[in-house]
Scaffold this motif. Sequence first.
Motif, PDB file in Angstrom:
ATOM      1  N   SER A 146      26.907-115.460   3.375  1.00 50.29           N
ATOM      2  CA  SER A 146      26.616-115.755   4.778  1.00 50.29           C
ATOM      3  C   SER A 146      27.689-115.128   5.653  1.00 50.29           C
ATOM      4  O   SER A 146      28.837-115.594   5.668  1.00 50.29           O
ATOM      5  CB  SER A 146      26.560-117.260   5.028  1.00 50.29           C
ATOM      6  OG  SER A 146      26.494-117.511   6.424  1.00 50.29           O
TER       7      SER A 146
ATOM      8  N   GLU B  43      23.046-121.314   4.577  1.00 45.41           N
ATOM      9  CA  GLU B  43      22.559-119.960   4.311  1.00 45.41           C
ATOM     10  C   GLU B  43      23.121-119.469   2.969  1.00 45.41           C
ATOM     11  O   GLU B  43      22.422-118.820   2.177  1.00 45.41           O
ATOM     12  CB  GLU B  43      22.982-119.014   5.446  1.00 45.41           C
ATOM     13  CG  GLU B  43      22.411-117.616   5.278  1.00 45.41           C
ATOM     14  CD  GLU B  43      22.924-116.618   6.328  1.00 45.41           C
ATOM     15  OE1 GLU B  43      23.862-116.945   7.091  1.00 45.41           O
ATOM     16  OE2 GLU B  43      22.373-115.505   6.363  1.00 45.41           O
ATOM     17  N   ALA B  44      24.380-119.802   2.701  1.00 47.22           N
ATOM     18  CA  ALA B  44      25.016-119.383   1.441  1.00 47.22           C
ATOM     19  C   ALA B  44      24.294-119.997   0.243  1.00 47.22           C
ATOM     20  O   ALA B  44      24.059-119.331  -0.770  1.00 47.22           O
ATOM     21  CB  ALA B  44      26.494-119.782   1.441  1.00 47.22           C
TER      22      ALA B  44
ATOM     23  N   ASN C  32      21.165-118.202  -0.660  1.00 43.19           N
ATOM     24  CA  ASN C  32      21.340-116.880  -1.272  1.00 43.19           C
ATOM     25  C   ASN C  32      22.022-116.913  -2.631  1.00 43.19           C
ATOM     26  O   ASN C  32      21.995-115.916  -3.369  1.00 43.19           O
ATOM     27  CB  ASN C  32      22.185-115.996  -0.343  1.00 43.19           C
ATOM     28  CG  ASN C  32      21.421-115.600   0.910  1.00 43.19           C
ATOM     29  OD1 ASN C  32      20.202-115.410   0.854  1.00 43.19           O
ATOM     30  ND2 ASN C  32      22.117-115.486   2.016  1.00 43.19           N
TER      31      ASN C  32
ATOM     32  N   ASP D 258      27.934-119.810   7.160  1.00 39.62           N
ATOM     33  CA  ASP D 258      27.072-120.995   7.151  1.00 39.62           C
ATOM     34  C   ASP D 258      26.776-121.389   5.697  1.00 39.62           C
ATOM     35  O   ASP D 258      26.155-120.627   4.962  1.00 39.62           O
ATOM     36  CB  ASP D 258      25.789-120.640   7.923  1.00 39.62           C
ATOM     37  CG  ASP D 258      24.742-121.730   7.852  1.00 39.62           C
ATOM     38  OD1 ASP D 258      25.036-122.816   7.304  1.00 39.62           O
ATOM     39  OD2 ASP D 258      23.621-121.500   8.343  1.00 39.62           O
TER      40      ASP D 258
END
Length: 307
Positions: free
Chosen positions: A257, A264-265, A268, A261
């Motif tokens: 991210s 978001e991390a 992913n 964030d």
Amino acid sequence: MKISIESAAEKLRAGELVAFATETVYGLGGNALDDAAVAEIFARKGRPGFNPLIIHVPDLVTAQRYVTLTPLAEKLADAFWPGALTLVLPRKMKCDVSLLASAGLDTLAIRVPAHEGARALLAEAGIPVAAPSANRSGRISPTRAEHVESEFGAQQLVVDGGACAVGLESTVVQAAAHVPVILRPGSVTAEMIERACGVAPQFAAAGDKVQAPGMLASHYAPSVKVRLNAVDVQPGEALLAFGGNVPEGAAAMRNLSEAGDVKEAAANLFAFLRELDDARFTAIAVMPIPHEGLGLAINDRLKRAAA
Ligand code: TXA
Ligand code: MG
């Protein structure tokens, strides 16, 4: 807030979370194909780790898009679907369900619920729906729409399907081999399973940790070494970055991210770990991730990957 099946289906497709009734308990559902929606489920439940989630589909044919049905699974699905049975099966090679939803495992827990409202919602949404019980982590599973609202507040979108007929979470059965293994008992009993498939199930012994995903032998761990809390990059290393201040010189780089964030991390994490898990690299250097919110679960998972 109570909403209709049509509007719930639309919200799910758009990546929003919607709670809905099944015959077992209410689920907190999100689009299972969407890493960000799945990350939001973990964030809202406040789970300290990434427990793998159950994927809900409208029928057997749809299930076969995502998992390989063993002969044992076929018998069990035939006997108990739609219903309160969840099957743990190998993910298909081309399965596009979020890796975060199955916590990086190469198996997927999948179920076809019997509740009419749930079936209508899944059919209307046209996507697989990841849904843990709609309660905050460590609390009792909700069996009425009002329980969901008291867990998450009145703003939580919920499809009111009345009181759950079963009221107990589904039976979770590992069905990848010849002998069924009950990972979580439920209303589909060992006797019923034996009658359906002709083989007496085993039980994952209490405390045997088979349900803790990080302990499973099949759990995804990179074959390349993982170096945590990296503030620089060594020659030949791939970099799993976090935030805007990224060191130079990596052989390859993915940023969990850029905005820093953690949600978001989380979305992913598993996909990027897989991408960087390549024998070309000497190691995967991972930048520090803050220990807050979903950062706790990310750090827990990374620690296991590095062990
Ligand atoms: O009745 C139910 O099962 C409800 C409704 C909403 O469908 N859902 C539910 O989900 O209880 P949850 O997330 O609270 O429980 C999922 C269980 C956990 O014990 C988890 O460890 C197990 O399923 N599980 C999920 N995926 C797995 C996998 N790939 N391998 C082994 N266990 C898995
Ligand atoms: Mg639960």
